[in-house]
Design an enzyme around this catalytic site. Structure first.
Site, PDB file in Angstrom:
ATOM      1  N   CYS A  87      56.817  20.272  33.784  1.00 18.15           N
ATOM      2  CA  CYS A  87      56.797  19.243  32.740  1.00 18.15           C
ATOM      3  C   CYS A  87      56.921  19.887  31.374  1.00 18.15           C
ATOM      4  O   CYS A  87      57.191  19.210  30.393  1.00 18.15           O
ATOM      5  CB  CYS A  87      55.561  18.368  32.842  1.00 18.15           C
ATOM      6  SG  CYS A  87      54.048  19.271  32.744  1.00 18.15           S
ATOM      7  N   GLU A  95      48.185  13.766  32.545  1.00 15.78           N
ATOM      8  CA  GLU A  95      49.246  14.667  32.082  1.00 15.78           C
ATOM      9  C   GLU A  95      50.534  14.183  32.719  1.00 15.78           C
ATOM     10  O   GLU A  95      50.652  14.175  33.951  1.00 15.78           O
ATOM     11  CB  GLU A  95      48.954  16.113  32.507  1.00 15.78           C
ATOM     12  CG  GLU A  95      47.833  16.763  31.738  1.00 15.78           C
ATOM     13  CD  GLU A  95      48.101  16.877  30.238  1.00 15.78           C
ATOM     14  OE1 GLU A  95      49.274  16.798  29.813  1.00 15.78           O
ATOM     15  OE2 GLU A  95      47.118  17.011  29.496  1.00 15.78           O
TER      16      GLU A  95
HETATM   17  C1  UN1 Z   1      53.394  25.884  32.582  1.00 15.45           C
HETATM   18  O1  UN1 Z   1      54.433  25.602  31.981  1.00 15.45           O
HETATM   19  O2  UN1 Z   1      53.025  27.055  32.718  1.00 15.45           O
HETATM   20  O3  UN1 Z   1      53.332  19.899  35.601  1.00 15.45           O
HETATM   21  C2  UN1 Z   1      52.503  24.874  33.146  1.00 15.45           C
HETATM   22  C3  UN1 Z   1      53.613  20.784  34.780  1.00 15.45           C
HETATM   23  C4  UN1 Z   1      52.542  21.189  33.810  1.00 15.45           C
HETATM   24  C5  UN1 Z   1      52.164  22.598  33.937  1.00 15.45           C
HETATM   25  C6  UN1 Z   1      53.095  23.518  33.243  1.00 15.45           C
HETATM   26  N1  UN1 Z   1      51.386  20.338  33.974  1.00 15.45           N
HETATM   27  O4  UN1 Z   1      54.711  21.303  34.785  1.00 15.45           O
END
Ligand code: UN1
Length: 476
Positions: free
Chosen positions: A279, A245
């Site tokens: 993210c 991710e």
């Molecule tokens: C969210 O927006 O609730 O690293 C989760 C990050 C993502 C998770 C976002 N993997 O921001």
């Protein structure tokens, strides 16, 4: 000094690193023992050793353990939330919300442990039956980022254990506190020795030792695109299973017919809450001409009511940036945007508070075009830019014209445009009249294009990554 956890034993190493509060640089949260290459290899050895027994464990045992962990996290949400706020800088209500999410994830996967099902099919051959079942992968390496210090580890560790894998967990260097607290809870839950191991240390040492080791059967990673590519390259020679991710450059489209209050809420929450360090953050606000000026004015007015400050101060809406390197990246991108013709409509300046911390006023940059660097590269801070477009078709084109594809949002009251956007947005998650960031814990999470690689995290879909399918043929 807080120790690391290997093979069911707490181990202190010769080297410890301070965990500093980004809201107050004089506040040392604690000191954490650092693992080296040797400790990481010992942890992998322990996880390998524990994998066979744990892989065959009773689903009720897995349920009970995960349930105990979830219950304890929820019971301690205020205390753990305060720890999270202190080490990462998320404001306390957001931090408590994140801890709650982590607890719920453990309870979700506790229940999933009792629902491990397969398929029974007739064979094309007479007298033969077919069963399709799922089995654990073995040792899972988990590499987590700093921006969700407990929720992201939870949504990787809970399914890994639920489906019978053992874990070597490397938290981000900036947030060992929540990782340690979670390891302590897991350790006391009654997990057999070696099923869960915590190795704290730099990516170049601990992460690299995990990447280099063929005994690590799978790696689930959340972090930067560059590190994700390293994980992929290092895993290819072993044909290791990976789940990556990575970044986002998420669009929020605002159409002329949007409810202005809803649009402002989505933009401010999605772009600036959690200091924009998600993210899933909305970093490109793509706005049609008829509402552009009203929208920009209303967002700027709203930002003027928000206070930036110490994450544990009740009056604070936006906490500090996580560290000095991230702060200078944010400030650099604001300067780059201005040098390429963007107009700094609000914020963007460093703010002084009673404590010495990394405080940055949320930055709203207008008059930007899709090709500017601010609209192509992930900033990962409280910075959003506005792109003015003619109509819905132009908005959709700009939204999709990007290498990333994590979350895409639209604010509109038109069923036609909402429906079209849900179909055509090139993203793993689409949000209609809700912020691009802030997802539920029980449904799939992940993106397309350069944002993600491998199968989805969270919800029942997590089983695709954390287990492997077996097809058995039996002649009676
Ligand atoms: C969210 O927006 O609730 O690293 C989760 C990050 C993502 C998770 C976002 N993997 O921001």
């Amino acid at each position: 000094m807080k120790p690391i956890l290997i093979g069911g034993e707490w181990i202190t190493t010769s080297h410890g690193v301070k965990n500093i509060n980004p809201s107050d640089l004089s506040d040392v949260v604690d000191i954490y023992a650092q693992a080296g290459r040797a400790e990481t290899q010992t942890a992998i050895e322990a996880a390998t050793h524990a994998a066979t027994t744990w892989g065959m464990s009773n689903p009720q045992q897995r349920h009970d353990l995960l349930h105990r962990v979830g219950d304890e996290i929820l019971a301690r949400r205020e205390e753990l939330g305060a720890l999270l706020a202190r080490e990462e800088g998320k404001v306390l209500p957001e931090a408590i919300g994140e801890v709650t999410r982590a607890g719920q994830i453990f309870l979700f996967f506790a229940a999933e442990a009792l629902r491990q099902k397969g398929d029974v099919l007739a064979s094309t051959r007479p007298g033969v039956g077919i069963e399709v079942t799922r089995e654990p992968i073995g040792v899972v390496g988990i590499i987590a980022p700093w921006n969700f210090p407990i929720a992201i580890p939870a949504w990787k560790i809970a399914p890994a254990l639920c489906y019978g894998n053992t874990v070597v967990f490397k938290p981000a260097e900036l947030v060992p506190g929540c990782a340690w607290a979670l390891a302590d809870i897991l350790h006391r839950s009654g997990l057999p020795a070696g099923v869960f191991n915590l190795v704290i240390g730099p990516g170049s040492v601990v992460g690299q030792a995990m990447l280099d080791d063929p005994r690590v059967n799978a790696i689930s990673f959340t972090g930067s695109q560059a590190t994700g590519a390293r994980v992929a390259k290092a895993s290819l020679p072993f044909l290791r299973k990976i789940q990556l991710e990575m970044g986002g450059k998420n669009p929020l489209v605002v159409l002329d017919d949007a409810d202005l209050d809803v649009a402002v809420h989505c933009a401010v929450d999605g772009s600036f809450f959690s200091t924009g360090q998600r993210c899933t953050a909305s970093s490109r606000l793509i706005v049609t001409e008829g509402i552009h000026d009203r929208f920009v004015g209303a967002v700027a007015d709203r930002l003027a009511t928000l206070r930036v400050g110490h994450a544990l101060d009740k009056a604070t809406h936006i906490g500090p940036v996580v560290d000095a390197a991230q702060l200078s990246q944010d400030v650099d991108y604001i300067a780059i945007a201005r040098s390429q013709g963007g107009l700094l409509r609000f914020g963007g300046e460093m703010v002084r508070r009673e404590t010495d911390g990394y405080f940055l006023a949320p930055a709203l940059i207008t008059e930007t075009s899709p090709d500017m660097r601010i609209n192509r590269e992930e900033v990962f801070g409280p910075v959003a830019s506005v792109i003015r477009v003619r109509d819905y078709d132009a908005a959709l084109h700009v939204a999709n014209d990007i290498e990333f594809g994590l979350s895409a949002g639209i604010c509109t009251t038109s069923l036609k445009h909402a429906t079209d956007f849900k179909r055509k947005a090139q993203a793993g998650m689409v949000m209609v009249n809700v912020p691009t960031a802030g997802v539920d814990h029980h449904v799939p999470f992940g993106g397309r294009k350069a944002s993600s690689y491998g199968s989805r995290e969270q919800g029942t879909y997590a089983s695709e990554f954390f287990s492997v399918v077996k097809t058995s043929y039996t002649a009676a």
